[in-house]
Enzyme design. Sequence first.
Site, PDB file in Angstrom:
ATOM      1  N   PRO A  10      48.266  36.225  43.959  1.00 23.48           N
ATOM      2  CA  PRO A  10      48.028  37.173  45.042  1.00 23.48           C
ATOM      3  C   PRO A  10      46.686  37.910  44.942  1.00 23.48           C
ATOM      4  O   PRO A  10      46.255  38.277  43.854  1.00 23.48           O
ATOM      5  CB  PRO A  10      49.189  38.169  44.910  1.00 23.48           C
ATOM      6  CG  PRO A  10      49.703  38.002  43.529  1.00 23.48           C
ATOM      7  CD  PRO A  10      49.466  36.557  43.179  1.00 23.48           C
ATOM      8  N   ASN A  11      46.081  38.044  46.093  1.00 21.16           N
ATOM      9  CA  ASN A  11      44.828  38.796  46.303  1.00 21.16           C
ATOM     10  C   ASN A  11      43.588  38.076  45.776  1.00 21.16           C
ATOM     11  O   ASN A  11      42.470  38.538  46.001  1.00 21.16           O
ATOM     12  CB  ASN A  11      44.919  40.206  45.695  1.00 21.16           C
ATOM     13  CG  ASN A  11      46.041  41.014  46.318  1.00 21.16           C
ATOM     14  OD1 ASN A  11      46.102  41.117  47.536  1.00 21.16           O
ATOM     15  ND2 ASN A  11      46.940  41.550  45.518  1.00 21.16           N
ATOM     16  N   ARG A  18      36.885  41.735  47.154  1.00 25.79           N
ATOM     17  CA  ARG A  18      37.852  42.650  46.550  1.00 25.79           C
ATOM     18  C   ARG A  18      37.245  43.301  45.299  1.00 25.79           C
ATOM     19  O   ARG A  18      36.840  42.593  44.364  1.00 25.79           O
ATOM     20  CB  ARG A  18      39.049  41.802  46.119  1.00 25.79           C
ATOM     21  CG  ARG A  18      40.055  42.501  45.282  1.00 25.79           C
ATOM     22  CD  ARG A  18      41.003  41.491  44.628  1.00 25.79           C
ATOM     23  NE  ARG A  18      42.054  42.201  43.958  1.00 25.79           N
ATOM     24  CZ  ARG A  18      42.831  41.668  43.038  1.00 25.79           C
ATOM     25  NH1 ARG A  18      42.683  40.418  42.668  1.00 25.79           N
ATOM     26  NH2 ARG A  18      43.759  42.387  42.486  1.00 25.79           N
ATOM     27  N   TYR A  23      35.782  42.277  39.903  1.00 26.57           N
ATOM     28  CA  TYR A  23      36.016  40.832  40.059  1.00 26.57           C
ATOM     29  C   TYR A  23      34.780  40.032  40.475  1.00 26.57           C
ATOM     30  O   TYR A  23      34.867  38.817  40.628  1.00 26.57           O
ATOM     31  CB  TYR A  23      37.140  40.607  41.081  1.00 26.57           C
ATOM     32  CG  TYR A  23      38.464  41.210  40.651  1.00 26.57           C
ATOM     33  CD1 TYR A  23      39.146  40.719  39.538  1.00 26.57           C
ATOM     34  CD2 TYR A  23      39.025  42.286  41.338  1.00 26.57           C
ATOM     35  CE1 TYR A  23      40.351  41.269  39.137  1.00 26.57           C
ATOM     36  CE2 TYR A  23      40.236  42.841  40.943  1.00 26.57           C
ATOM     37  CZ  TYR A  23      40.893  42.325  39.841  1.00 26.57           C
ATOM     38  OH  TYR A  23      42.092  42.870  39.436  1.00 26.57           O
ATOM     39  N   ASN A  74      46.038  31.804  37.231  1.00 23.17           N
ATOM     40  CA  ASN A  74      45.804  33.244  37.321  1.00 23.17           C
ATOM     41  C   ASN A  74      46.868  33.778  38.277  1.00 23.17           C
ATOM     42  O   ASN A  74      46.745  33.630  39.503  1.00 23.17           O
ATOM     43  CB  ASN A  74      44.400  33.561  37.827  1.00 23.17           C
ATOM     44  CG  ASN A  74      44.119  35.057  37.806  1.00 23.17           C
ATOM     45  OD1 ASN A  74      45.033  35.876  37.675  1.00 23.17           O
ATOM     46  ND2 ASN A  74      42.853  35.431  37.929  1.00 23.17           N
ATOM     47  N   ALA A  77      48.774  39.946  39.959  1.00 25.41           N
ATOM     48  CA  ALA A  77      49.698  41.018  39.563  1.00 25.41           C
ATOM     49  C   ALA A  77      51.090  40.497  39.204  1.00 25.41           C
ATOM     50  O   ALA A  77      51.840  41.179  38.495  1.00 25.41           O
ATOM     51  CB  ALA A  77      49.782  42.064  40.663  1.00 25.41           C
ATOM     52  N   GLU A  98      46.979  30.549  30.836  1.00 26.86           N
ATOM     53  CA  GLU A  98      46.920  31.806  31.611  1.00 26.86           C
ATOM     54  C   GLU A  98      45.489  32.329  31.600  1.00 26.86           C
ATOM     55  O   GLU A  98      44.848  32.383  30.542  1.00 26.86           O
ATOM     56  CB  GLU A  98      47.854  32.835  30.959  1.00 26.86           C
ATOM     57  CG  GLU A  98      47.817  34.197  31.642  1.00 26.86           C
ATOM     58  CD  GLU A  98      48.681  35.236  30.917  1.00 26.86           C
ATOM     59  OE1 GLU A  98      49.461  34.868  30.014  1.00 26.86           O
ATOM     60  OE2 GLU A  98      48.544  36.424  31.252  1.00 26.86           O
ATOM     61  N   HIS A 100      42.699  35.383  33.223  1.00 25.37           N
ATOM     62  CA  HIS A 100      42.384  36.582  34.011  1.00 25.37           C
ATOM     63  C   HIS A 100      40.879  36.788  34.016  1.00 25.37           C
ATOM     64  O   HIS A 100      40.212  36.578  32.991  1.00 25.37           O
ATOM     65  CB  HIS A 100      43.073  37.823  33.433  1.00 25.37           C
ATOM     66  CG  HIS A 100      44.561  37.667  33.427  1.00 25.37           C
ATOM     67  ND1 HIS A 100      45.312  37.788  34.565  1.00 25.37           N
ATOM     68  CD2 HIS A 100      45.407  37.338  32.431  1.00 25.37           C
ATOM     69  CE1 HIS A 100      46.582  37.547  34.265  1.00 25.37           C
ATOM     70  NE2 HIS A 100      46.662  37.278  32.976  1.00 25.37           N
ATOM     71  N   ILE A 101      40.388  37.242  35.145  1.00 24.67           N
ATOM     72  CA  ILE A 101      38.961  37.517  35.298  1.00 24.67           C
ATOM     73  C   ILE A 101      38.599  38.772  34.503  1.00 24.67           C
ATOM     74  O   ILE A 101      37.610  38.797  33.769  1.00 24.67           O
ATOM     75  CB  ILE A 101      38.629  37.692  36.792  1.00 24.67           C
ATOM     76  CG1 ILE A 101      38.896  36.377  37.538  1.00 24.67           C
ATOM     77  CG2 ILE A 101      37.192  38.166  36.982  1.00 24.67           C
ATOM     78  CD1 ILE A 101      38.934  36.515  39.052  1.00 24.67           C
ATOM     79  N   ARG A 107      42.307  48.019  31.071  1.00 20.55           N
ATOM     80  CA  ARG A 107      42.609  48.617  32.374  1.00 20.55           C
ATOM     81  C   ARG A 107      43.915  49.425  32.293  1.00 20.55           C
ATOM     82  O   ARG A 107      44.314  49.849  31.222  1.00 20.55           O
ATOM     83  CB  ARG A 107      42.646  47.509  33.429  1.00 20.55           C
ATOM     84  CG  ARG A 107      41.302  46.753  33.516  1.00 20.55           C
ATOM     85  CD  ARG A 107      41.326  45.674  34.564  1.00 20.55           C
ATOM     86  NE  ARG A 107      41.485  46.238  35.906  1.00 20.55           N
ATOM     87  CZ  ARG A 107      41.828  45.507  36.969  1.00 20.55           C
ATOM     88  NH1 ARG A 107      42.021  44.198  36.848  1.00 20.55           N
ATOM     89  NH2 ARG A 107      41.951  46.088  38.149  1.00 20.55           N
TER      90      ARG A 107
END
Length: 149
Positions: A10-11, A18, A23, A74, A77, A98, A100-101, A107
């Site tokens: 998502p997203n 975004r 990102y 990826n 969320a 897996e 992630h950027i 975070r």
Amino acid sequence: MKTIRIINGPNLNLLGRREPTVYGNASFGEYLDTLRTRYPQCLIHYSQSNIEGELINMIHEAGFGNTYAGIILNAGAYTHTSIALYDAINAVETPVVEVHISNVHSREPFRHTSMISAACTGVILGFGTDSYRLAVEAILHADATETDI
Ligand code: DQA
């Protein structure tokens, strides 16, 4: 020739627009072009969905048989919430990396937990979109012996 499947959650269709400070400024399509150019020796198939069940269907579809040497996932969320994705990754035969950027550990605390990491072959995060390239390297070299490296 190895074929690799990238699945974005998502997203991630909004990459480039975004939160660019987190990102980056490039769309995923632009990034994918550079990745495919850099790895002419492999085929990279790409799909994205904002819907959890569609991501599960994609993992099922890509996860059996010899079509794919690996899946780069990826999950956005859903990483932090989805037992269903964890089950799907455990259910399939194809190795899942897996990705992630961002460095999720630097975070918000709710990003520090991944529901899916334990089902994945490995995790690459925090290198910007280059995390995907590092995952391609991991899949391409998965069957290399130590003397090859
Ligand atoms: C992300 C990190 C997740 O926490 C977030 O929800 C995303 C993107 C990343 O690539 O850094 O959508 O997976």
